[in-house]
Design an enzyme around this catalytic site. Structure first.
Site, PDB file in Angstrom:
ATOM      1  N   GLY A   1       2.688  -1.015   4.132  1.00  0.00           N
ATOM      2  CA  GLY A   1       2.709   0.467   3.919  1.00  0.00           C
ATOM      3  C   GLY A   1       4.210   0.844   3.658  1.00  0.00           C
ATOM      4  N   GLY A   2       4.786   1.393   4.985  1.00  0.00           N
ATOM      5  CA  GLY A   2       6.269   1.630   4.956  1.00  0.00           C
ATOM      6  C   GLY A   2       7.039   0.993   4.171  1.00  0.00           C
TER       7      GLY A   2
ATOM      8  CD  GLU B   1      -3.139   5.494   6.761  1.00  0.00           C
ATOM      9  OE1 GLU B   1      -2.827   5.708   5.428  1.00  0.00           O
ATOM     10  OE2 GLU B   1      -2.340   5.071   7.497  1.00  0.00           O
TER      11      GLU B   1
ATOM     12  CB  SER C   1       4.677  -1.978  12.090  1.00  0.00           C
ATOM     13  OG  SER C   1       4.227  -0.505  12.365  1.00  0.00           O
TER      14      SER C   1
ATOM     15  CG  ASN D   1      -1.713   1.174   1.513  1.00  0.00           C
ATOM     16  OD1 ASN D   1      -1.758   2.030   0.523  1.00  0.00           O
ATOM     17  ND2 ASN D   1      -2.585   1.215   2.682  1.00  0.00           N
ATOM     18  CD1 TRP D   2       3.516   1.090  -2.621  1.00  0.00           C
ATOM     19  CD2 TRP D   2       3.556   2.112  -4.702  1.00  0.00           C
ATOM     20  NE1 TRP D   2       4.150   0.090  -3.766  1.00  0.00           N
ATOM     21  CE2 TRP D   2       4.249   0.589  -4.949  1.00  0.00           C
ATOM     22  CE3 TRP D   2       3.593   2.658  -5.889  1.00  0.00           C
ATOM     23  CZ2 TRP D   2       4.929   0.334  -6.102  1.00  0.00           C
ATOM     24  CZ3 TRP D   2       3.960   2.242  -6.919  1.00  0.00           C
ATOM     25  CH2 TRP D   2       5.063   1.204  -7.121  1.00  0.00           C
ATOM     26  CE  LYS D   3      -0.222   3.251   4.661  1.00  0.00           C
ATOM     27  NZ  LYS D   3      -0.188   3.303   6.136  1.00  0.00           N
TER      28      LYS D   3
ATOM     29  N   GLY E   1       2.024   2.258  10.842  1.00  0.00           N
ATOM     30  CA  GLY E   1       2.963   3.261  10.838  1.00  0.00           C
ATOM     31  C   GLY E   1       3.702   3.619  12.102  1.00  0.00           C
TER      32      GLY E   1
ATOM     33  CG  HIS F   1      -6.059   1.966   5.005  1.00  0.00           C
ATOM     34  ND1 HIS F   1      -5.605   3.036   5.976  1.00  0.00           N
ATOM     35  CD2 HIS F   1      -5.156   1.152   4.747  1.00  0.00           C
ATOM     36  CE1 HIS F   1      -4.545   2.479   6.468  1.00  0.00           C
ATOM     37  NE2 HIS F   1      -3.966   1.619   5.828  1.00  0.00           N
TER      38      HIS F   1
ATOM     39  CD  GLU G   1      -3.814  -2.185   7.155  1.00  0.00           C
ATOM     40  OE1 GLU G   1      -2.769  -2.576   6.781  1.00  0.00           O
ATOM     41  OE2 GLU G   1      -4.593  -1.344   6.942  1.00  0.00           O
TER      42      GLU G   1
HETATM   43  P1  PGA Z   1       2.368   0.434   7.827  1.00  0.00           P
HETATM   44  O1  PGA Z   1       1.042   0.383   7.073  1.00  0.00           O
HETATM   45  O2  PGA Z   1       2.814  -0.934   7.276  1.00  0.00           O
HETATM   46  O3  PGA Z   1       3.453   1.388   7.640  1.00  0.00           O
HETATM   47  O4  PGA Z   1       2.058   0.239   9.059  1.00  0.00           O
HETATM   48  C1  PGA Z   1       0.205  -0.676   6.683  1.00  0.00           C
HETATM   49  C2  PGA Z   1      -1.233   0.108   6.200  1.00  0.00           C
HETATM   50  O5  PGA Z   1      -1.531   1.009   6.681  1.00  0.00           O
HETATM   51  O6  PGA Z   1      -1.650  -0.573   5.276  1.00  0.00           O
END
Ligand code: PGA
Length: 252
Positions: free
Chosen positions: A235-236, A102, A214, A8-10, A176, A100, A170
């Site tokens: 994500g990251g 977010e 994470s 997930n490149w956000k 994050g 998601h 999640e």
């Molecule tokens: P993260 O994000 O790996 O940076 O914690 C995961 C996500 O929000 O899909």
């Protein structure tokens, strides 16, 4: 079940950075063909990069799944700023992330809206990745399962099947933050999700449940070894070619 390693490149990158990222991932996968026998890889770039990323993926014989990070609940019309599932399909996406945390947190998305989006996405022939997860306060109050249970029953539409739906668990407090659920805690929730899905869907044993929050090369092996963890939504660590591939390797 074959694991799914999804990036997930956000809202990250640029034309150049994202081209380098996808090229690096493709090169890495081509250099280690055994990776693809252990897992499928997917990337979810920001909307505007989808056509160019699709081109790179097509040139690599479509070895990577392409998806978007959100879509509209509508097919077309006067909805400024929205992108419809049909448009995503036309530009090469097969998958779309919905709900998601977010989007729930910063854009006020409700279970009801997520369900309508998922229905529109299914109707357009897209596979949805529906995200669920509790906040730290909810976990500390002992309400994690209650919250996730409610999200599952209210955000999964009637059009959902084990083939067109993926669930991503999640925990919000792990996204994050560098904090990860322990493999035991994650498995406990994944087991609960699987049981709950049994009541809602046929063949729920075939449905993939991803862990997100994470996930990184250091913890991926233990998480992916849990019986009900069928992959990761990352994500990251998905923004670094080496880390993303290394998480894939953890599925071997
Ligand atoms: P993260 O994000 O790996 O940076 O914690 C995961 C996500 O929000 O899909």
């Amino acid at each position: 079940m074959k694991k799914l390693i999804a990036g997930n490149w956000k809202m990250n990158g640029s034309i150049q950075k994202n081209a380098l990222l996808i090229q690096g991932i493709i090169k890495g996968i081509e250099a280690e063909p055994n990776l693809l026998s252990a897992c499928d890889f997917a990337v979810f770039p920001p909307f505007v990069f989808i056509p160019s990323i699709n081109k790179e993926i097509k040139n690599a014989a479509g070895k990577i799944i392409l998806g978007a990070q959100d879509c509209s609940a509508f097919d077309a019309g006067a909805y400024t700023g929205e992108v419809s599932p049909l448009m995503l399909k036309e530009t090469g996406c097969t998958h779309v992330i919905l709900g998601h945390s977010e989007r729930r947190q910063y854009h006020g998305e409700t279970d009801e809206l997520i369900s309508r989006k998922a229905q529109a996405a299914n109707k357009a022939g897209l596979i949805t990745v529906i995200c669920v997860g509790e906040t730290l306060e909810e976990r500390e109050a002992g309400e994690a399962q209650k919250i996730v249970g409610r999200q599952l029953s209210s955000s999964i539409p009637e059009t959902a099947t084990a083939e067109n739906t993926i669930i991503a668990y999640e925990p919000v407090w792990a996204i994050g933050t560098g904090k990860t659920a322990t493999p035991d805690d994650a498995q406990a929730m994944h087991g609960f999700i699987r049981k709950k899905l049994n009541e809602q869907l046929e063949d729920s044993q075939k449905l993939r449940i991803l862990y997100g929050g994470s996930m990184k090369p250091e913890n991926a092996k233990d998480l992916l070894a849990a019986p009900d963890i069928d992959g990761g939504l990352i994500g990251g660590a998905s923004l670094q070619v080496a880390d993303f591939l290394s998480i894939g390797r953890a599925a071997l």
